[in-house]
Design an enzyme around this catalytic site. Sequence first.
Site, PDB file in Angstrom:
ATOM      1  N   LYS A  68       0.809  -1.237   0.000  1.00  0.00           N
ATOM      2  CA  LYS A  68       0.000   0.000   0.000  1.00  0.00           C
ATOM      3  C   LYS A  68       0.839   1.282   0.000  1.00  0.00           C
ATOM      4  O   LYS A  68       0.446   2.276  -0.604  1.00  0.00           O
ATOM      5  CB  LYS A  68      -0.959  -0.004   1.189  1.00  0.00           C
ATOM      6  CG  LYS A  68      -2.019  -1.056   0.997  1.00  0.00           C
ATOM      7  CD  LYS A  68      -2.975  -1.161   2.143  1.00  0.00           C
ATOM      8  CE  LYS A  68      -3.905  -2.342   1.846  1.00  0.00           C
ATOM      9  NZ  LYS A  68      -4.911  -2.540   2.844  1.00  0.00           N
ATOM     10  N   GLY A 134       0.673  -0.194   6.009  1.00  0.00           N
ATOM     11  CA  GLY A 134      -0.277   0.474   5.123  1.00  0.00           C
ATOM     12  C   GLY A 134      -1.702   0.472   5.639  1.00  0.00           C
ATOM     13  O   GLY A 134      -2.414   1.475   5.503  1.00  0.00           O
ATOM     14  N   LEU A 219      -8.157  -6.951  11.485  1.00  0.00           N
ATOM     15  CA  LEU A 219      -8.354  -6.596  10.073  1.00  0.00           C
ATOM     16  C   LEU A 219      -8.224  -7.823   9.177  1.00  0.00           C
ATOM     17  O   LEU A 219      -8.821  -7.882   8.103  1.00  0.00           O
ATOM     18  CB  LEU A 219      -7.335  -5.533   9.643  1.00  0.00           C
ATOM     19  CG  LEU A 219      -7.797  -4.074   9.696  1.00  0.00           C
ATOM     20  CD1 LEU A 219      -8.410  -3.706  11.020  1.00  0.00           C
ATOM     21  CD2 LEU A 219      -6.652  -3.137   9.375  1.00  0.00           C
ATOM     22  N   GLY A 243     -11.959  -9.242   9.939  1.00  0.00           N
ATOM     23  CA  GLY A 243     -12.111  -8.161   8.969  1.00  0.00           C
ATOM     24  C   GLY A 243     -12.906  -8.501   7.719  1.00  0.00           C
ATOM     25  O   GLY A 243     -12.791  -7.780   6.723  1.00  0.00           O
TER      26      GLY A 243
HETATM   27  P1  NDP Z   1       2.064  -4.107   6.001  1.00  0.00           P
HETATM   28  O1  NDP Z   1       2.981  -5.140   5.483  1.00  0.00           O
HETATM   29  O2  NDP Z   1       2.079  -2.743   5.412  1.00  0.00           O
HETATM   30  O3  NDP Z   1       2.321  -3.917   7.590  1.00  0.00           O
HETATM   31  C1  NDP Z   1       2.409  -5.049   8.409  1.00  0.00           C
HETATM   32  C2  NDP Z   1       2.465  -4.642   9.875  1.00  0.00           C
HETATM   33  O4  NDP Z   1       2.355  -5.822  10.662  1.00  0.00           O
HETATM   34  C3  NDP Z   1       3.746  -3.940  10.291  1.00  0.00           C
HETATM   35  O5  NDP Z   1       3.421  -2.972  11.258  1.00  0.00           O
HETATM   36  C4  NDP Z   1       4.552  -5.104  10.910  1.00  0.00           C
HETATM   37  O6  NDP Z   1       5.477  -4.668  11.892  1.00  0.00           O
HETATM   38  C5  NDP Z   1       3.457  -5.888  11.566  1.00  0.00           C
HETATM   39  N1  NDP Z   1       3.761  -7.321  11.794  1.00  0.00           N
HETATM   40  C6  NDP Z   1       3.968  -8.268  10.860  1.00  0.00           C
HETATM   41  N2  NDP Z   1       4.125  -9.477  11.442  1.00  0.00           N
HETATM   42  C7  NDP Z   1       4.035  -9.274  12.787  1.00  0.00           C
HETATM   43  C8  NDP Z   1       4.114 -10.142  13.912  1.00  0.00           C
HETATM   44  N3  NDP Z   1       4.329 -11.448  13.781  1.00  0.00           N
HETATM   45  N4  NDP Z   1       3.930  -9.613  15.147  1.00  0.00           N
HETATM   46  C9  NDP Z   1       3.707  -8.275  15.291  1.00  0.00           C
HETATM   47  N5  NDP Z   1       3.640  -7.407  14.252  1.00  0.00           N
HETATM   48  C10 NDP Z   1       3.792  -7.902  13.008  1.00  0.00           C
HETATM   49  O7  NDP Z   1       0.601  -4.764   5.921  1.00  0.00           O
HETATM   50  P2  NDP Z   1      -0.816  -3.988   5.847  1.00  0.00           P
HETATM   51  O8  NDP Z   1      -0.756  -2.889   6.834  1.00  0.00           O
HETATM   52  O9  NDP Z   1      -1.159  -3.678   4.450  1.00  0.00           O
HETATM   53  O10 NDP Z   1      -1.847  -5.142   6.336  1.00  0.00           O
HETATM   54  C11 NDP Z   1      -1.922  -5.523   7.689  1.00  0.00           C
HETATM   55  C12 NDP Z   1      -3.050  -6.538   7.894  1.00  0.00           C
HETATM   56  O11 NDP Z   1      -4.329  -5.938   7.659  1.00  0.00           O
HETATM   57  C13 NDP Z   1      -2.993  -7.760   6.976  1.00  0.00           C
HETATM   58  O12 NDP Z   1      -3.349  -8.904   7.735  1.00  0.00           O
HETATM   59  C14 NDP Z   1      -4.054  -7.474   5.937  1.00  0.00           C
HETATM   60  O13 NDP Z   1      -4.579  -8.658   5.362  1.00  0.00           O
HETATM   61  C15 NDP Z   1      -5.104  -6.759   6.794  1.00  0.00           C
HETATM   62  N6  NDP Z   1      -6.004  -5.901   6.023  1.00  0.00           N
HETATM   63  C16 NDP Z   1      -7.337  -6.225   5.923  1.00  0.00           C
HETATM   64  C17 NDP Z   1      -8.211  -5.422   5.270  1.00  0.00           C
HETATM   65  C18 NDP Z   1      -9.658  -5.761   5.195  1.00  0.00           C
HETATM   66  O14 NDP Z   1     -10.367  -5.180   4.378  1.00  0.00           O
HETATM   67  N7  NDP Z   1     -10.158  -6.649   6.045  1.00  0.00           N
HETATM   68  C19 NDP Z   1      -7.765  -4.183   4.606  1.00  0.00           C
HETATM   69  C20 NDP Z   1      -6.367  -3.892   4.821  1.00  0.00           C
HETATM   70  C21 NDP Z   1      -5.525  -4.748   5.473  1.00  0.00           C
HETATM   71  P3  NDP Z   1       6.952  -4.119  11.501  1.00  0.00           P
HETATM   72  O15 NDP Z   1       6.769  -2.693  11.079  1.00  0.00           O
HETATM   73  O16 NDP Z   1       7.732  -4.259  12.757  1.00  0.00           O
HETATM   74  O17 NDP Z   1       7.456  -5.003  10.380  1.00  0.00           O
END
Ligand code: NDP
Length: 280
Positions: A68, A134, A219, A243
């Site tokens: 994103k 994102g 989500l 979500g």
């Molecule tokens: P990004 O890759 O942009 O961000 C991922 C985030 O998750 C980062 O903050 C990362 O931390 C953190 N993270 C990843 N793995 C772990 C873990 N094991 N423990 C703790 N923190 C973790 O992803 P998005 O923001 O785009 O998406 C996030 C989630 O939201 C996904 O599951 C996606 O499917 C869901 N989503 C659902 C939607 C819906 O319509 N239902 C819409 C948008 C998203 P760090 O910065 O430290 O790497």
Amino acid sequence: MSVIDRYAVFGHPIQHSKSPRIHRLFAEQTGQTLCYTAQEVLPENFHHAVSTFFADGGKGLNCTVPLKELAWQYAYQSTPRAALSKAVNTLILQDDGTTVLGDNTDGCGLLTDLTVNHQLVLAGQQVLIMGAGGASRGIIAHLLAADVASIIIVNRTIEKALHLAHEFNQSIPVKGLGFADLAGYQFDLIINATSASLTNQLPPLSNHLLAPQGICYDLAYSNEDTPFVRWGKQQLAQKSLDGLGMLVEQAAEAFFLWRKVRPETQTVIALLNAERTHTA
Ligand code: NDP
């Protein structure tokens, strides 16, 4: 010869995505003819994959985890809500056939699911958002507009939480923390905007973070309860939701941006919920 308008979702991982099914249901319901596919795209290939998609006649794209913020950088123009979040989940080819507009429908999708579908009141609530990627970027402004009392953003990489909080901290307090700093806080609403559920993991949450009658919202979505939805149930949340509703609502908004027709969402949510009850 008429050519079918093509749409797609790009992401990594993408095999779990229900977006193609949702857009097919919207198209049937509204009598639109279109094709919507899911494509595995790694961040390093994103720019090339998007440029190729539009050069080959694609009309619109959804971008999901972890693309994103890259989609925001790609979009030549963006809507005010996308500019505020600096994250884009919907790319729309404009009528000139070359300009690509970026928008973000995640925030309105979440708000519609929370406040319309689940009839929850957000005003005055203490909110914890886990994750600073994102998705988190896309929802913060909408929660602030719903007049929540405060937002704490907690992230594995603390610097990203601090940075994001700094961007949004104005009249309503928005603070960034690490997971180890949460002791002593209680929240009315805890939102999991990390991608931890996609690998069946739970962020490092301690007990007692959820206020009595509090709400948990993941989500991510799955046929079975995600680890965070299970955690919410263990904490006796008033509701512990995933979500799926947000997914359908944000998709409906994207469909409207592309096709100028607003699909009805309740029957689609009910159908997908019934299907996962059967397959769980
Ligand atoms: P990004 O890759 O942009 O961000 C991922 C985030 O998750 C980062 O903050 C990362 O931390 C953190 N993270 C990843 N793995 C772990 C873990 N094991 N423990 C703790 N923190 C973790 O992803 P998005 O923001 O785009 O998406 C996030 C989630 O939201 C996904 O599951 C996606 O499917 C869901 N989503 C659902 C939607 C819906 O319509 N239902 C819409 C948008 C998203 P760090 O910065 O430290 O790497």
